[in-house]
Design a protein around this motif. Structure first.
Motif, PDB file in Angstrom:
ATOM      1  N   PRO A 122       0.833  -1.053  -0.047  1.00  0.00           N
ATOM      2  CA  PRO A 122       0.050   0.043  -0.109  1.00  0.00           C
ATOM      3  C   PRO A 122       0.762   1.052  -0.003  1.00  0.00           C
ATOM      4  N   VAL A 123       0.449   2.313  -0.616  1.00  0.00           N
ATOM      5  CA  VAL A 123       0.902   3.605  -0.654  1.00  0.00           C
ATOM      6  C   VAL A 123       0.162   4.633  -0.127  1.00  0.00           C
ATOM      7  N   SER A 124       0.364   5.307   1.025  1.00  0.00           N
ATOM      8  CA  SER A 124      -0.158   6.108   1.755  1.00  0.00           C
ATOM      9  C   SER A 124       0.309   7.804   1.412  1.00  0.00           C
ATOM     10  N   ASP A 125       1.425   7.746   0.803  1.00  0.00           N
ATOM     11  CA  ASP A 125       1.868   9.240   0.810  1.00  0.00           C
ATOM     12  C   ASP A 125       3.108   8.936  -0.536  1.00  0.00           C
ATOM     13  N   ILE A 126       2.647   9.628  -1.696  1.00  0.00           N
ATOM     14  CA  ILE A 126       3.755   9.487  -2.590  1.00  0.00           C
ATOM     15  C   ILE A 126       5.061  10.298  -2.266  1.00  0.00           C
ATOM     16  N   ALA A 127       4.861  11.232  -1.364  1.00  0.00           N
ATOM     17  CA  ALA A 127       6.127  11.959  -1.145  1.00  0.00           C
ATOM     18  C   ALA A 127       7.390  11.358  -0.545  1.00  0.00           C
ATOM     19  N   GLN A 128       6.942   9.852   0.033  1.00  0.00           N
ATOM     20  CA  GLN A 128       7.882   8.974   0.441  1.00  0.00           C
ATOM     21  C   GLN A 128       8.641   8.514  -0.358  1.00  0.00           C
ATOM     22  N   PHE A 129       8.333   8.615  -1.797  1.00  0.00           N
ATOM     23  CA  PHE A 129       9.174   8.092  -2.911  1.00  0.00           C
ATOM     24  C   PHE A 129       9.720   9.407  -3.480  1.00  0.00           C
ATOM     25  N   ARG A 130      11.020   9.067  -3.982  1.00  0.00           N
ATOM     26  CA  ARG A 130      11.647   9.812  -4.914  1.00  0.00           C
ATOM     27  C   ARG A 130      11.633   9.344  -6.332  1.00  0.00           C
ATOM     28  N   ALA A 131      10.550   9.846  -7.182  1.00  0.00           N
ATOM     29  CA  ALA A 131      10.479   9.413  -8.500  1.00  0.00           C
ATOM     30  C   ALA A 131      10.830  10.226  -9.617  1.00  0.00           C
ATOM     31  N   ARG A 132      11.008  10.006 -10.624  1.00  0.00           N
ATOM     32  CA  ARG A 132      11.204  10.744 -11.730  1.00  0.00           C
ATOM     33  C   ARG A 132       9.851  10.806 -12.524  1.00  0.00           C
ATOM     34  N   HIS A 133       9.116   9.796 -12.469  1.00  0.00           N
ATOM     35  CA  HIS A 133       7.729   9.907 -13.133  1.00  0.00           C
ATOM     36  C   HIS A 133       6.770   9.026 -12.188  1.00  0.00           C
ATOM     37  N   VAL A 134       5.546   9.464 -11.763  1.00  0.00           N
ATOM     38  CA  VAL A 134       4.680   8.917 -10.870  1.00  0.00           C
ATOM     39  C   VAL A 134       3.250   8.751 -11.700  1.00  0.00           C
ATOM     40  N   ILE A 135       2.885   7.744 -11.573  1.00  0.00           N
ATOM     41  CA  ILE A 135       1.614   7.605 -12.706  1.00  0.00           C
ATOM     42  C   ILE A 135       0.417   7.138 -11.387  1.00  0.00           C
ATOM     43  N   ILE A 136      -0.456   7.640 -11.244  1.00  0.00           N
ATOM     44  CA  ILE A 136      -1.459   7.292 -10.149  1.00  0.00           C
ATOM     45  C   ILE A 136      -2.646   6.650 -10.841  1.00  0.00           C
ATOM     46  N   ALA A 137      -2.766   5.330 -10.907  1.00  0.00           N
ATOM     47  CA  ALA A 137      -3.851   4.641 -11.313  1.00  0.00           C
ATOM     48  C   ALA A 137      -4.698   3.987 -10.271  1.00  0.00           C
ATOM     49  N   THR A 138      -5.215   4.576  -9.361  1.00  0.00           N
ATOM     50  CA  THR A 138      -5.688   4.060  -8.217  1.00  0.00           C
ATOM     51  C   THR A 138      -7.225   3.638  -8.340  1.00  0.00           C
ATOM     52  N   GLY A 139      -7.767   4.017  -9.480  1.00  0.00           N
ATOM     53  CA  GLY A 139      -8.947   3.462  -9.700  1.00  0.00           C
ATOM     54  C   GLY A 139     -10.160   4.503  -8.817  1.00  0.00           C
ATOM     55  N   ASN A 140     -11.436   3.643  -8.738  1.00  0.00           N
ATOM     56  CA  ASN A 140     -12.745   4.391  -8.240  1.00  0.00           C
ATOM     57  C   ASN A 140     -12.872   3.710  -6.774  1.00  0.00           C
ATOM     58  N   ARG A 141     -13.841   4.541  -5.958  1.00  0.00           N
ATOM     59  CA  ARG A 141     -14.409   3.964  -4.775  1.00  0.00           C
ATOM     60  C   ARG A 141     -15.663   4.409  -4.797  1.00  0.00           C
ATOM     61  N   PRO A 142     -16.644   3.722  -4.019  1.00  0.00           N
ATOM     62  CA  PRO A 142     -18.014   3.849  -3.892  1.00  0.00           C
ATOM     63  C   PRO A 142     -18.331   5.636  -3.313  1.00  0.00           C
ATOM     64  N   HIS A 143     -18.997   6.138  -4.089  1.00  0.00           N
ATOM     65  CA  HIS A 143     -19.568   7.591  -3.686  1.00  0.00           C
ATOM     66  C   HIS A 143     -20.551   7.584  -2.606  1.00  0.00           C
TER      67      HIS A 143
END
Length: 350
Positions: free
Chosen positions: A105-126
């Motif tokens: 699991p990823v809770s905060d992308i700031a914990q990674f040093r990435a050249r390119h980050v792609i967020i593909a986490t999808g949907n959740r019930p509204h």
């Protein structure tokens, strides 16, 4: 570069993709085929976590579920409305050659040093903002056993696919089923049941209330430096992923955007655009750039491009260095031919 802590050692990769649903898997396949250094991080222990839960009644709303660069989904099901478990099997097989780390699991992308980050986490019930909505059951938790609704008055909040599949499931056993949209104003507890205030109908009593208000994209990891990959269908997702991958390849790896040559004449441009326009996914555009006797057609680019003829599924806009010169909304050959003739300042071809 990205640093991912793994059993006490730091693994460096260029592309971080978060999520192993259809969007993350499609992007992973493009990166894999291009030979890029990447990793997909997935919180669950398997891919396609969303489709293992949803839709609750296990029937998909379309048979158009294929991703690019894989076997067609039709090998898994030929039904017009396939079972969701067939899609899970398809995505499992699609994921096999990819570099995926499950149970991460990823809770905060700031914990990674990435050249390119792609967020593909999808949907959740509204969950809509209705006073008392927390008292209701939800599409994710309500029972799918029709016998539990026998003889009961049921209010279903929502007007989309999840609401109607729920209503269809319980219609034969429930005493009354009401499916409403944004007209619910308040829900209060009333003994073992509920009272709901509905605009235009007043206050009505129900034995059960189920919120089936659809899904919204999970925005919890969004950041200004990250790329977001999403769509409201697998068709939209696969095209959005291809456009993002082509953008990254062009901007960071010197790979030209794929294109083809057309004759730079009104009749030739009109014939091509009349055919292409209705196939262009929402949020993307074909771009036609005249160059002397020829024009270059770049298909399904992000909408930020504003030079040449920018073609969406609803209109053609002609720009010159961001200046809007003309618009045509009739996407048929004759109107388009007249439009291109005017914009290119050449006579129509009889």
């Amino acid at each position: 570069m990205l640093g991912v802590e793994d059993a006490g050692r730091c693994v460096m990769v260029e592309y971080l993709v978060i999520g192993a649903g259809p969007a993350g898997l499609q992007m992973g396949r493009f990166l894999h085929r291009a030979g890029r250094d990447y990793v997909i991080l997935e919180a669950a222990q398997q891919p396609a976590a969303f489709f293992r839960r949803f839709p609750r009644h296990r029937v998909l709303g379309t048979d158009d579920n294929s991703l690019f660069e894989g076997v067609p989904f039709s090998r898994y099901s030929k039904r017009s409305f396939p079972n969701a478990d067939d899609l899970v099997r398809y995505l499992e097989d699609f994921a096999r050659p990819l570099n995926i780390r499950y149970n991460t699991p990823v809770s905060d992308i700031a914990q990674f040093r990435a050249r390119h980050v792609i967020i593909a986490t999808g949907n959740r019930p509204h969950t809509p903002e209705i006073p008392g909505v927390e008292l209701a059951e939800t599409y994710a938790t309500a029972s799918t056993d029709p016998t539990e609704y026998a003889g009961k008055r049921v209010l279903i909040i929502g007007r989309g696919h999840s609401a109607f599949e729920t209503a269809d499931n319980i219609a034969a056993t429930a005493r009354v089923t009401h499916t409403v949209g944004r007209t619910v104003q308040r829900i209060v507890k009333d003994g073992n049941g509920f009272r709901a205030t509905i605009d235009g109908s007043g206050e009505l009593r129900y034995d059960k209330v189920i919120v089936c208000a659809g899904f919204r994209r999970d925005t919890s990891l969004d950041a200004s430096h990250a790329h977001v990959l999403a769509g409201d269908s697998i068709k939209a997702i696969r095209h959005a992923a291809r456009a993002l991958h082509r953008t990254l390849e062009a901007e960071h790896h010197g790979v030209p955007w794929p294109h083809r040559k057309l004759r730079n004449r009104p009749d030739a441009l009109a014939a091509t655009i009349a055919t292409r326009a209705h196939a262009i996914p929402q949020g993307l555009a074909d771009v036609v750039v005249p160059q002397g006797q020829h024009a270059l057609l770049y298909d399904e680019m992000p909408l930020r491009r504003k030079n040449g003829f920018v073609v969406t599924s609803t209109q053609v806009r002609h720009y010159r260095k961001d200046e809007l010169l003309g618009v045509e909304r009739r996407l048929h050959r004759k109107p388009l031919e007249r439009f291109f003739s005017q914009q290119l300042a050449v006579p129509c071809i009889a």
